[in-house]
Design a protein around this motif. Structure first.
Motif, short mmCIF file in Angstrom:
data_model
loop_
_atom_site.label_atom_id
_atom_site.label_comp_id
_atom_site.label_asym_id
_atom_site.label_seq_id
_atom_site.Cartn_x
_atom_site.Cartn_y
_atom_site.Cartn_z
N LEU A 75 -0.47 -23.30 -7.40
CA LEU A 75 -0.56 -23.06 -8.84
C LEU A 75 0.40 -21.94 -9.26
O LEU A 75 1.02 -22.01 -10.33
N TYR A 76 0.51 -20.93 -8.45
CA TYR A 76 1.48 -19.87 -8.73
C TYR A 76 2.91 -20.38 -8.56
O TYR A 76 3.81 -20.03 -9.33
N GLU A 77 3.12 -21.21 -7.55
CA GLU A 77 4.47 -21.75 -7.32
C GLU A 77 4.94 -22.60 -8.50
O GLU A 77 6.14 -22.66 -8.78
N ARG A 81 8.70 -22.40 -10.01
CA ARG A 81 9.50 -23.62 -9.81
C ARG A 81 9.75 -24.39 -11.10
O ARG A 81 10.84 -24.95 -11.29
N ALA A 82 8.76 -24.42 -12.01
CA ALA A 82 8.87 -25.25 -13.21
C ALA A 82 8.64 -24.48 -14.50
O ALA A 82 9.41 -24.58 -15.45
N ARG A 89 14.37 -22.36 -21.16
CA ARG A 89 15.03 -23.31 -22.07
C ARG A 89 14.53 -23.12 -23.50
O ARG A 89 15.33 -23.14 -24.46
N MET A 90 13.24 -22.94 -23.67
CA MET A 90 12.67 -22.82 -25.01
C MET A 90 13.23 -21.62 -25.76
O MET A 90 13.57 -21.73 -26.95
N VAL A 262 1.34 -20.81 -19.77
CA VAL A 262 1.92 -21.46 -20.95
C VAL A 262 3.08 -22.35 -20.57
O VAL A 262 3.52 -23.18 -21.37
N GLY A 263 3.57 -22.22 -19.34
CA GLY A 263 4.64 -23.10 -18.87
C GLY A 263 4.20 -24.53 -18.64
O GLY A 263 5.04 -25.42 -18.44
#
Length: 314
Positions: A75-77, A81-82, A89-90, A262-263
């Motif tokens: 979950l932290y990764e 990573r994403a 980008r946002m 929020v990611g």
């Protein structure tokens, strides 16, 4: 009864706040923080007693003593990573400034993310050496961790941090930050809507308060947001109230974000909607925390005849 030795300040600016004039006559200074912590959370891989238990999709998780928690780690990764890249980008697509609260060890483990922060001209403030709770840590160990955090931060980002926010601070944190003496501002406070000077520990230290309410961490707490719409509405209500109040008394609005929270797509859309809502206003100053601190130092400098709350000493 008056207790001259009571260490807390419960008065603040009181009925006499300073007259704040943000650049361009802005009614409110809006400041976004991206907390970069992934890879520095509690783990036996780094010598900790057990696994991480806070601020993940597993609300109410327990630490696995002496063992790795593979679900928690992944979950932290997701954040590194994403989630980080989605937030990057946002904000860059909208050309909106960001302050990163960067944990030194986490940044050292993802040079590509740090390079992206630097290339985007984001302010990178220190979030400590590790994302750990310092409440019961000795003063000496906390001091050593602070120095290590500054050194690693400077090495991986190319510059010393201007700001610092430990997050899970100890009773010694404010004193140690003031004694270190090299920070433009300290953010381990939630005590006001505008900055204030703190001279309780020798040299005056500027506090630029942070937030735990306008913060996506509430997606990972028992009483908090459970849908993106709730997050958006809370941010919008906070902004609208401060914007209206700012006609006479401008304030600042801090918004706390985490890559792994929020990611996620269902929450990122709510954040995107709020970013676009803020962009509709031409009387708002979207800035970094260092921008706010520099403005305060220039227009509301410490004068020596003021205490924590800016009210003249008796």
């Amino acid at each position: 009864m008056k207790d001259e030795h009571y260490p807390r300040d419960l008065v603040g600016y009181g009925s006499r706040p300073p007259k704040v004039e943000w650049p361009g006559g802005a009614r409110v200074a809006v400041q976004f923080v991206v907390n970069y912590e992934e890879g520095a959370e509690a783990s036996i891989l780094d010598g900790d007693p057990g696994s991480e238990k806070l601020l993940s999709e597993i609300v109410g998780a327990e630490s696995f003593v002496g063992m790795r928690h593979m679900n928690m780690e992944s979950l932290y990764e997701y954040g590194s990573r994403a989630g980080f890249w989605r937030l990057h980008r946002m904000f860059t697509e909208r050309d909106m400034p960001v302050t990163v609260f960067g944990v030194a060890l986490a940044m050292a483990r993802n040079p590509a993310a740090v390079a992206a922060m630097v290339d985007a001209n984001w302010e990178i403030a220190s979030h400590g050496l590790r994302w750990l709770d310092y409440q019961h840590t000795s003063e000496q160990v906390e001091r050593e961790h602070l120095q290590q955090a500054i050194a690693i931060h400077t090495e991986v980002t190319g510059s010393r941090p201007q700001g610092v926010y430990l997050g899970k601070a100890s009773p010694n944190t404010h004193k140690l930050i003031a004694e270190e003496g090299g920070f433009l501002y300290h953010a381990d406070s939630y005590a006001d809507d505008i900055p204030y000077w703190d001279d309780r520990h020798g040299s005056a230290q500027l506090n630029v308060p942070y937030t735990l309410d306008a913060n996506d961490m509430r997606f990972a707490t028992p009483q908090g947001f459970n849908a993106g719409l709730q997050f958006y509405q809370y941010l919008k209500d906070s902004f609208d109230f401060l914007h209206a109040e700012g006609e006479a008394a401008p304030k600042m609005l801090s918004i706390g974000l985490h890559c792994r929270l929020v990611g996620r797509p269902g929450r990122a859309l709510a954040l995107a909607r709020f970013l676009d809502y803020v962009r509709e206003f031409d009387d708002v100053w979207v800035c970094t925390r260092a921008d706010i601190a520099n403005h305060w130092v220039e227009h509301h400098p410490y004068t020596g005849d003021k205490h924590v709350n800016g009210v003249s000493k008796p």
